[in-house]
Design an enzyme around this catalytic site. Structure first.
Site, PDB file in Angstrom:
ATOM      1  N   SER A 279       0.812  -1.215   0.000  1.00  0.00           N
ATOM      2  CA  SER A 279       0.000   0.000   0.000  1.00  0.00           C
ATOM      3  C   SER A 279       0.847   1.269   0.000  1.00  0.00           C
ATOM      4  CB  SER A 279      -0.933   0.015   1.215  1.00  0.00           C
ATOM      5  OG  SER A 279      -0.191   0.070   2.415  1.00  0.00           O
TER       6      SER A 279
ATOM      7  N   LYS B 131      -6.226   4.935   7.942  1.00  0.00           N
ATOM      8  CA  LYS B 131      -5.076   5.698   7.436  1.00  0.00           C
ATOM      9  C   LYS B 131      -5.397   7.195   7.337  1.00  0.00           C
ATOM     10  CE  LYS B 131      -3.074   1.825   4.899  1.00  0.00           C
ATOM     11  NZ  LYS B 131      -2.784   1.221   3.586  1.00  0.00           N
TER      12      LYS B 131
END
Length: 821
Positions: A671, A714
């Site tokens: 990611s 996040k």
């Protein structure tokens, strides 16, 4: 600088609208005030596929169609299995009883009796009554006048035979002047002379001829006496046989009469009739046992025994008892059994044979055979936790053996491992007809399929529980009914429409997809119970949205100690994170840390350095073995993207390094590959990246930004960092466009975006991300095949082309030196 470069490309990429950041449920759309108005919905929603598999397993007759139920905990796997199978089991016929009885011919191999439901307990009670009755009847028989007279006649008959033989011998000896004397040492012969016994001293004074005559006479008579005495044991054995025959004859009538009643009570049951025939034969041959027990009781209890009616408890009579393994009585639930075993050890699963210590030795008998879960579930269903089963020594091989042989064989751990040599029993295996249901996770199922060749043959069905369901008005209505049923079942307050809406929002967040609802009902049930507690504190009659909100906040607070310490270190600049300004070759990557069931996001500084080289891209995390395989794969993709995007007509002459700064633990996942690529391109182009952005997303070799997990955590993690430093309105997070449908952000983040203090920008490609982070047009190749010179890509390509030229010059300058050497 061109006009396109001077225009802020970030302004051309609009931030995501606030209504897409959190698609909250509107309480007014639910159509009720509280769940008390709703009809409760029992069972699960969205698990049709799994329930079909469970139904097939329950209905199949084939023995090897056992079921593995897989899926994450909290989705209602166990409750669904128990509910469905208990309902189905109630409609099935009751299975037969099973009992172990003594094998009189081979006591170490007890016999298994298969009996109709409820008969085993009746047979057990009947045999206890038989022993108790016979203990009284046979004892009375031995004390009766008829028996005593017959016994006395036999004893007198054999006594007379012995006395007659001795009398005749005595007369013969007397006629020959020899006396028959009884002494403590036994019967002796002595000569008589002048009416007196000849003693030793007198015998020696007799003439030698007379001495020889006496010795010859006594020797001959002694031989005859020895013959008579040797015949005495034979007569005694004959006497005992006659008495045993008398006992058997008289006891046989009593035993036969009592067992005839037992046979009538179990008429038509051939296994019972055969067993009672062997019992009658053994009782008749061991009649003295009843008399011995009676005498023991009289000695213990005095002349008035009080426990004769408990003769079946005497160890001597255990040989006639019935060890009931499983039975179905009037008090039991009708239908087939549904059993669970929370501790599936070998003994608890297949049964055990117990031992008792007696005079320093271990002894056992068929009454010490204890049933296991397989015995209790025989004819029905057995539900086991797969992980617990596999963690118990020898339990899994034993279960497979029973399923393969379709019988239950009791074997101890010591016997399986050949650790003990104690003589044990070998009970008859009991035929097995049941359905085993294992409950576990998907990883465990995959391991069993891969590593155990027998698993696929024995467990042909799988029920895979879904983790989420499509979000719609219909599914939300069903969810509300499920929540109402759970609140009612747990004795909680009704939930208001606002409370249900807030719980539905949490279900969306758990699903990590704005278009789905999580089916982790266990987690939602925990929220509901805690919210009820806060509603009670607030003296409310219903659970409101603020109670659920308080529950969510308190749960986060309880688990957020580590997150708070990390935020503190960032605020104090112990961990270096920039949220303002611009830096070359530096970007804020976003990661997720999971601690148990709690996850939170945190930013991490990613830096890149580039110089001329041979085309090597160094992943420092991988070099020190802190990077996982997925992270390493992402870095290698970056190398492929760079070499196929820039300076295609010259050798790839780059030496680059990438690192997560201040990372002291493992890093895995791809990611961060988009952020790493931005850092590399920034280092190549010399253009600084806006440090007010956090970046997440994976990238492929075509430069397309792909979806990642944990997008909400996040974004919230970087938002908290920016909030701690002070929101400027230029900060934000760059995410893949494919993750927009997954957004379900906290309300405080949404409010900041609405107030213009924070941004969430979605990109589809690396070029779009470069435009946001650099403030320049990334540039596209023109008709001449070149990027605009002042674009991001143009500057990066020019740098790489310069590396290639420097490398060529270096090689040319080094060649003459080598030749001269």
């Amino acid at each position: 600088m061109t006009d396109s470069a001077q225009t802020d490309p970030a302004n051309r990429i609009e931030p995501i609208a606030t209504d897409r950041l959190r698609q909250a449920c509107d309480p007014a759309s639910l159509g009720f005030a509280t769940t008390a108005e709703l009809e409760p919905l029992e069972g699960l929603i969205g698990q049709d596929r799994a329930m079909e598999a469970i139904g097939l397993a329950a209905g199949m007759r084939a023995a090897d169609f056992n079921l593995f139920v897989q899926g994450p905990p909290g989705t209602g796997r166990r409750a669904s299995v128990d509910t469905f199978l208990s309902s189905h089991a109630a409609s099935l016929p009751e299975p037969d009883d099973w009992a172990y009885v003594n094998n009189f011919d081979a006591p170490h191999r007890p016999r298994a009796l298969r009996l109709p439901p409820g008969v085993a307990r009746r047979l057990k009670d009947e045999m206890e009554d038989v022993v108790d009755d016979l203990a009284i009847d046979i004892a009375a028989l031995f004390e009766s006048d008829d028996y005593q007279a017959a016994n006395r006649t036999i004893n007198e008959e054999f006594g007379e035979q012995q006395e007659h033989a001795m009398s005749e011998f005595g007369d013969k000896a007397k006629a020959e002047n020899v006396a028959l004397m009884r002494t403590p040492m036994g019967i002796m012969l002595a000569a008589i002379k002048d009416g007196e016994v000849v003693k030793t001293d007198r015998f020696e004074t007799l003439p030698e001829a007379e001495q020889k005559e006496i010795e010859e006479k006594i020797g001959r008579l002694q031989s005859e006496l020895s013959e008579i005495l040797r015949n005495a044991p034979k007569l005694d054995r004959e006497r005992r046989r006659r008495i045993e025959a008398l006992n058997a004859e008289m006891v046989g009538e009593v035993v036969s009469s009592r067992l005839r009643e037992a046979r009538d009570a179990f008429a038509g049951l051939d296994p019972v009739q055969e067993y009672l025939a062997t019992v009658e034969e053994d009782m008749t041959g061991n009649a003295e046992m009843f008399l011995a027990v009676m005498q023991q009781q009289q000695q213990a209890d005095g002349p008035f025994p009080e426990s004769v009616h408990k003769a079946h408890g005497n160890p001597m009579f255990q040989r006639y008892m019935v060890n009931v393994m499983v039975t179905r009585g009037e008090d039991d639930a009708r239908g087939a059994p549904l059993e669970t075993e929370d501790l599936p050890t070998l003994d608890r699963l297949t049964g055990r044979i117990e031992h008792a210590q007696q005079m320093g030795a271990l002894i056992t008998n068929f009454m010490m055979i204890k049933p296991g879960a397989l015995h209790r579930a025989n004819g029905g269903f057995l539900v086991l936790d797969a992980r617990r089963l596999l963690s118990e020594p020898m339990a899994w091989p034993a279960l497979k053996q029973c399923l393969q042989s379709e019988s239950i064989t009791i074997t101890s751990m010591g016997e399986r491992l050949s650790l003990v040599s104690t003589t044990s029993l070998e009970p008859d295996p009991i035929p097995m007809n049941l359905r085993v249901v294992l409950i576990g996770d998907r990883m465990l199922y995959a391991l069993l399929v891969t590593l155990d060749p027998d698993f696929g043959d024995l467990f042909k069905l799988q029920a895979d529980f879904e983790e989420s369901i499509e979000r719609s008005d219909e599914s939300q209505a069903l969810f509300a009914r499920v929540l109402g049923e759970r609140a009612k079942r747990d004795g909680l307050r009704p939930v208001s429409a606002g409370g249900v809406a807030r719980l539905l929002d949490e279900a969306v967040r758990l699903a990590e997809d704005a278009s789905k609802l999580s089916l982790h009902l266990g987690a939602l049930g925990d929220l509901l119970r805690e919210a009820d507690h806060y509603a009670e504190q607030s003296r409310r009659d219903t659970i409101e949205a603020e109670d659920v909100e308080r529950t969510v906040r308190q749960a986060d607070r309880r688990a957020s100690r580590i997150k708070d310490r990390m935020r503190e270190m960032v605020t104090r600049k112990t961990i270096l994170i920039d949220t303002e300004g611009a830096q070359v070759g530096q970007v804020n990557g976003l990661s997720v840390i999971g601690l148990g069931g709690y996850r939170f996001g945190r930013p991490a500084r990613i830096t890149a350095r580039t110089r001329m080289g041979s085309g090597k891209l160094i992943d420092i995390e991988r070099e020190v073995e802190l990077g996982g395989p997925l992270h390493s794969k992402g870095v290698l993709i970056l190398s492929g993207y760079l070499s196929s995007t820039y300076a295609l007509d010259v050798p790839f002459s780059l030496q680059a390094s990438l690192v997560f700064e201040q990372s002291y633990g493992g890093v895995d996942g791809d990611s961060a590959s988009a952020a790493e690529l931005f850092a590399l391109i920034s280092s190549l182009s010399g253009l600084p990246l806006d440090q007010g952005f956090g970046v997440t997303g994976s990238v492929n070799q075509n430069g397309e930004v792909q979806a990642i997990g944990g997008v909400n955590e996040k974004i919230e993690g970087f938002f908290e960092t920016c909030a701690d430093r002070g929101l400027t309105g230029r900060q934000g997070v760059i995410i893949p466009a494919a993750n927009v449908d997954h957004l379900m952000l906290r309300q405080d983040v949404v409010d900041a975006v609405r107030d213009g203090k924070f941004r969430v920008i979605a990109i589809r490609s690396i070029d779009e991300g470069l435009a946001v982070l650099t403030g320049r047009d990334p540039g596209a190749r023109g008709e001449d095949g070149a990027y605009p010179a002042d674009s991001v890509n143009g500057l990066a390509e020019a740098r790489l082309r310069g590396f290639a030229e420097q490398r060529l010059k270096f090689a040319q300058s080094a060649k003459p030196a080598e030749q001269g050497g």
